[in-house]
Design an enzyme around this catalytic site. Structure first.
Site, PDB file in Angstrom:
ATOM      1  N   GLY A 180     -97.032   6.780 -82.523  1.00 27.92           N
ATOM      2  CA  GLY A 180     -98.054   7.091 -83.537  1.00 27.92           C
ATOM      3  C   GLY A 180     -97.972   6.091 -84.669  1.00 27.92           C
ATOM      4  O   GLY A 180     -98.257   4.901 -84.498  1.00 27.92           O
TER       5      GLY A 180
ATOM      6  N   GLY B  72     -97.386  13.020 -89.078  1.00 31.98           N
ATOM      7  CA  GLY B  72     -97.341  13.157 -87.616  1.00 31.98           C
ATOM      8  C   GLY B  72     -96.549  14.355 -87.137  1.00 31.98           C
ATOM      9  O   GLY B  72     -96.588  15.437 -87.720  1.00 31.98           O
ATOM     10  N   VAL B  73     -95.800  14.124 -86.034  1.00 33.78           N
ATOM     11  CA  VAL B  73     -95.051  15.250 -85.455  1.00 33.78           C
ATOM     12  C   VAL B  73     -93.937  15.710 -86.398  1.00 33.78           C
ATOM     13  O   VAL B  73     -93.612  16.900 -86.475  1.00 33.78           O
ATOM     14  CB  VAL B  73     -94.516  14.865 -84.052  1.00 33.78           C
ATOM     15  CG1 VAL B  73     -93.361  13.882 -84.129  1.00 33.78           C
ATOM     16  CG2 VAL B  73     -94.113  16.093 -83.256  1.00 33.78           C
ATOM     17  N   ASP B  74     -93.404  14.782 -87.185  1.00 32.82           N
ATOM     18  CA  ASP B  74     -92.371  15.121 -88.194  1.00 32.82           C
ATOM     19  C   ASP B  74     -92.934  16.147 -89.172  1.00 32.82           C
ATOM     20  O   ASP B  74     -92.317  17.180 -89.447  1.00 32.82           O
ATOM     21  CB  ASP B  74     -91.992  13.829 -88.926  1.00 32.82           C
ATOM     22  CG  ASP B  74     -90.680  13.936 -89.712  1.00 32.82           C
ATOM     23  OD1 ASP B  74     -90.338  12.963 -90.399  1.00 32.82           O
ATOM     24  OD2 ASP B  74     -90.017  14.987 -89.634  1.00 32.82           O
TER      25      ASP B  74
ATOM     26  N   TYR C 279     -95.586   4.502 -85.801  1.00 36.65           N
ATOM     27  CA  TYR C 279     -94.728   3.335 -85.532  1.00 36.65           C
ATOM     28  C   TYR C 279     -95.342   2.359 -84.540  1.00 36.65           C
ATOM     29  O   TYR C 279     -94.770   1.301 -84.263  1.00 36.65           O
ATOM     30  CB  TYR C 279     -93.339   3.790 -85.095  1.00 36.65           C
ATOM     31  CG  TYR C 279     -92.444   4.251 -86.242  1.00 36.65           C
ATOM     32  CD1 TYR C 279     -92.925   4.259 -87.557  1.00 36.65           C
ATOM     33  CD2 TYR C 279     -91.146   4.675 -86.029  1.00 36.65           C
ATOM     34  CE1 TYR C 279     -92.123   4.678 -88.610  1.00 36.65           C
ATOM     35  CE2 TYR C 279     -90.325   5.097 -87.071  1.00 36.65           C
ATOM     36  CZ  TYR C 279     -90.831   5.080 -88.364  1.00 36.65           C
ATOM     37  OH  TYR C 279     -90.030   5.493 -89.410  1.00 36.65           O
TER      38      TYR C 279
ATOM     39  N   ASP D 215     -99.056  21.089 -78.475  1.00 40.02           N
ATOM     40  CA  ASP D 215     -98.386  20.964 -79.771  1.00 40.02           C
ATOM     41  C   ASP D 215     -96.910  21.303 -79.572  1.00 40.02           C
ATOM     42  O   ASP D 215     -96.578  22.418 -79.178  1.00 40.02           O
ATOM     43  CB  ASP D 215     -99.040  21.964 -80.749  1.00 40.02           C
ATOM     44  CG  ASP D 215     -98.397  21.944 -82.117  1.00 40.02           C
ATOM     45  OD1 ASP D 215     -98.999  22.480 -83.053  1.00 40.02           O
ATOM     46  OD2 ASP D 215     -97.289  21.383 -82.246  1.00 40.02           O
ATOM     47  N   ILE D 216     -96.051  20.352 -79.827  1.00 33.20           N
ATOM     48  CA  ILE D 216     -94.612  20.547 -79.556  1.00 33.20           C
ATOM     49  C   ILE D 216     -94.022  21.682 -80.388  1.00 33.20           C
ATOM     50  O   ILE D 216     -93.011  22.290 -79.986  1.00 33.20           O
ATOM     51  CB  ILE D 216     -93.844  19.225 -79.787  1.00 33.20           C
ATOM     52  CG1 ILE D 216     -92.492  19.260 -79.047  1.00 33.20           C
ATOM     53  CG2 ILE D 216     -93.651  18.926 -81.288  1.00 33.20           C
ATOM     54  CD1 ILE D 216     -91.814  17.915 -78.953  1.00 33.20           C
TER      55      ILE D 216
ATOM     56  N   SER E 251     -92.319   7.116 -81.407  1.00 35.32           N
ATOM     57  CA  SER E 251     -92.779   5.805 -81.909  1.00 35.32           C
ATOM     58  C   SER E 251     -94.213   5.446 -81.561  1.00 35.32           C
ATOM     59  O   SER E 251     -94.674   4.351 -81.935  1.00 35.32           O
ATOM     60  CB  SER E 251     -91.864   4.662 -81.422  1.00 35.32           C
ATOM     61  OG  SER E 251     -90.662   4.646 -82.162  1.00 35.32           O
TER      62      SER E 251
ATOM     63  N   ASN F 220     -87.840   9.667 -89.445  1.00 34.07           N
ATOM     64  CA  ASN F 220     -87.528   8.351 -90.007  1.00 34.07           C
ATOM     65  C   ASN F 220     -86.080   8.394 -90.489  1.00 34.07           C
ATOM     66  O   ASN F 220     -85.440   9.439 -90.484  1.00 34.07           O
ATOM     67  CB  ASN F 220     -88.501   7.986 -91.144  1.00 34.07           C
ATOM     68  CG  ASN F 220     -88.486   9.007 -92.241  1.00 34.07           C
ATOM     69  OD1 ASN F 220     -87.432   9.309 -92.811  1.00 34.07           O
ATOM     70  ND2 ASN F 220     -89.632   9.595 -92.517  1.00 34.07           N
TER      71      ASN F 220
HETATM   72  N1  APR Z   1     -96.996  17.825 -81.027  1.00 34.08           N
HETATM   73  C1  APR Z   1     -96.763  16.830 -80.132  1.00 34.08           C
HETATM   74  N2  APR Z   1     -96.981  15.531 -80.387  1.00 34.08           N
HETATM   75  C2  APR Z   1     -97.469  15.220 -81.620  1.00 34.08           C
HETATM   76  C3  APR Z   1     -97.735  16.193 -82.606  1.00 34.08           C
HETATM   77  C4  APR Z   1     -97.479  17.541 -82.268  1.00 34.08           C
HETATM   78  N3  APR Z   1     -97.686  18.543 -83.137  1.00 34.08           N
HETATM   79  N4  APR Z   1     -98.213  15.551 -83.729  1.00 34.08           N
HETATM   80  C5  APR Z   1     -98.248  14.238 -83.427  1.00 34.08           C
HETATM   81  N5  APR Z   1     -97.812  14.031 -82.164  1.00 34.08           N
HETATM   82  C6  APR Z   1     -97.682  12.777 -81.418  1.00 34.08           C
HETATM   83  C7  APR Z   1     -98.538  11.617 -81.862  1.00 34.08           C
HETATM   84  O1  APR Z   1     -99.869  11.736 -81.386  1.00 34.08           O
HETATM   85  C8  APR Z   1     -97.778  10.472 -81.187  1.00 34.08           C
HETATM   86  O2  APR Z   1     -98.148  10.377 -79.821  1.00 34.08           O
HETATM   87  O3  APR Z   1     -96.355  12.324 -81.588  1.00 34.08           O
HETATM   88  C9  APR Z   1     -96.308  10.945 -81.252  1.00 34.08           C
HETATM   89  C10 APR Z   1     -95.472  10.240 -82.307  1.00 34.08           C
HETATM   90  O4  APR Z   1     -96.289   9.940 -83.431  1.00 34.08           O
HETATM   91  P1  APR Z   1     -95.744  10.077 -84.951  1.00 34.08           P
HETATM   92  O5  APR Z   1     -95.569  11.510 -85.269  1.00 34.08           O
HETATM   93  O6  APR Z   1     -96.631   9.249 -85.818  1.00 34.08           O
HETATM   94  O7  APR Z   1     -94.270   9.441 -84.916  1.00 34.08           O
HETATM   95  P2  APR Z   1     -93.805   7.923 -84.830  1.00 34.08           P
HETATM   96  O8  APR Z   1     -94.856   7.013 -84.288  1.00 34.08           O
HETATM   97  O9  APR Z   1     -92.467   7.957 -84.152  1.00 34.08           O
HETATM   98  O10 APR Z   1     -93.617   7.524 -86.376  1.00 34.08           O
HETATM   99  C11 APR Z   1     -92.568   8.136 -87.088  1.00 34.08           C
HETATM  100  O11 APR Z   1     -94.067   8.800 -88.820  1.00 34.08           O
HETATM  101  O12 APR Z   1     -94.442  10.957 -89.437  1.00 34.08           O
HETATM  102  C12 APR Z   1     -93.734   9.827 -89.754  1.00 34.08           C
HETATM  103  O13 APR Z   1     -91.719  10.652 -90.769  1.00 34.08           O
HETATM  104  C13 APR Z   1     -92.251  10.031 -89.609  1.00 34.08           C
HETATM  105  O14 APR Z   1     -91.722   7.959 -90.653  1.00 34.08           O
HETATM  106  C14 APR Z   1     -91.786   8.625 -89.410  1.00 34.08           C
HETATM  107  C15 APR Z   1     -92.884   8.030 -88.552  1.00 34.08           C
END
Ligand code: APR
Length: 172
Positions: free
Chosen positions: A121, A34-36, A123, A12-13, A119, A26
């Site tokens: 997840g 997601g990670v955001d 995206y 977990d980052i 991107s 975003n």
């Molecule tokens: N720690 C590490 N990696 C994580 C965590 C975490 N706590 N939570 C999710 N991830 C991973 C996901 O499994 C994926 O491999 O982060 C990667 C990116 O996924 P997303 O968080 O969905 O981000 P992204 O695909 O770039 O989409 C961005 O999603 O959450 C919204 O606000 C964000 O609109 C933006 C979009």
């Protein structure tokens, strides 16, 4: 050795204790899932306030805030491309996310930085292609920059981890 400066782990980052973590945000920079969502939840409400003051962020660019309640000093927010099949310049935008985040980290004397799989997840960017872009862009940057000293790719699952390990082998 360059390869010693790149680490690949699962986890977990938000638990990363280095100088900065990168958020896959975003363009509004007002949080999300997601990670955001995980980063905003762990950093506390001050992060959202700081992000509001940034006025958004365009795709491929990066902006920096403090980490507030996170163990890392900074959060670097970057906006990855939404995957539309691969012929809409997605790889160029994704490379720019890593490049602009590393440049920003160097300007803020960030010695250790962690990236999620930007991107890959919501995206929808295919992880094999995305990890190749991440590793290639990072190696190119580290070849001509001493800071950051160490880059960690924190993978949320084994599939992502395996893809980064393969990408690293392909680049060496
Ligand atoms: N720690 C590490 N990696 C994580 C965590 C975490 N706590 N939570 C999710 N991830 C991973 C996901 O499994 C994926 O491999 O982060 C990667 C990116 O996924 P997303 O968080 O969905 O981000 P992204 O695909 O770039 O989409 C961005 O999603 O959450 C919204 O606000 C964000 O609109 C933006 C979009």
């Amino acid at each position: 050795m360059l390869n010693d400066r790149i680490k690949i782990t699962t986890g977990d980052i938000t638990a990363f204790t280095g100088d900065a973590i990168v958020n896959a945000a975003n363009t509004k920079l007002l949080g999300g899932g997601g990670v955001d969502g995980a980063i905003h939840a762990a950093a506390g409400s001050q992060l959202l306030e700081a992000c509001r003051a940034l006025g958004g962020c365009r795709e491929g660019a990066s902006k920096i805030t403090p980490g507030f309640d996170l163990p890392s000093r900074h959060v670097i927010h970057t906006v990855g491309p939404y995957w539309e099949g691969g012929d809409h310049d997605e790889s160029t935008v994704l490379a720019s996310c890593y490049q602009s985040s590393l440049e920003l980290a160097a300007r803020h004397d960030v010695r250790s930085i962690a990236f999620p799989a930007i991107s890959c997840g919501v995206y929808g960017y295919p992880i094999d292609a995305a990890s190749e872009v991440a590793i290639r862009t990072t190696i190119d940057f580290l070849r001509s920059n001493d800071i950051p000293g160490e880059v960690t790719f924190i993978c949320f699952d084994d599939t992502t981890y395996d893809a980064y390990v393969r990408a690293m082998k392909n680049q060496s």
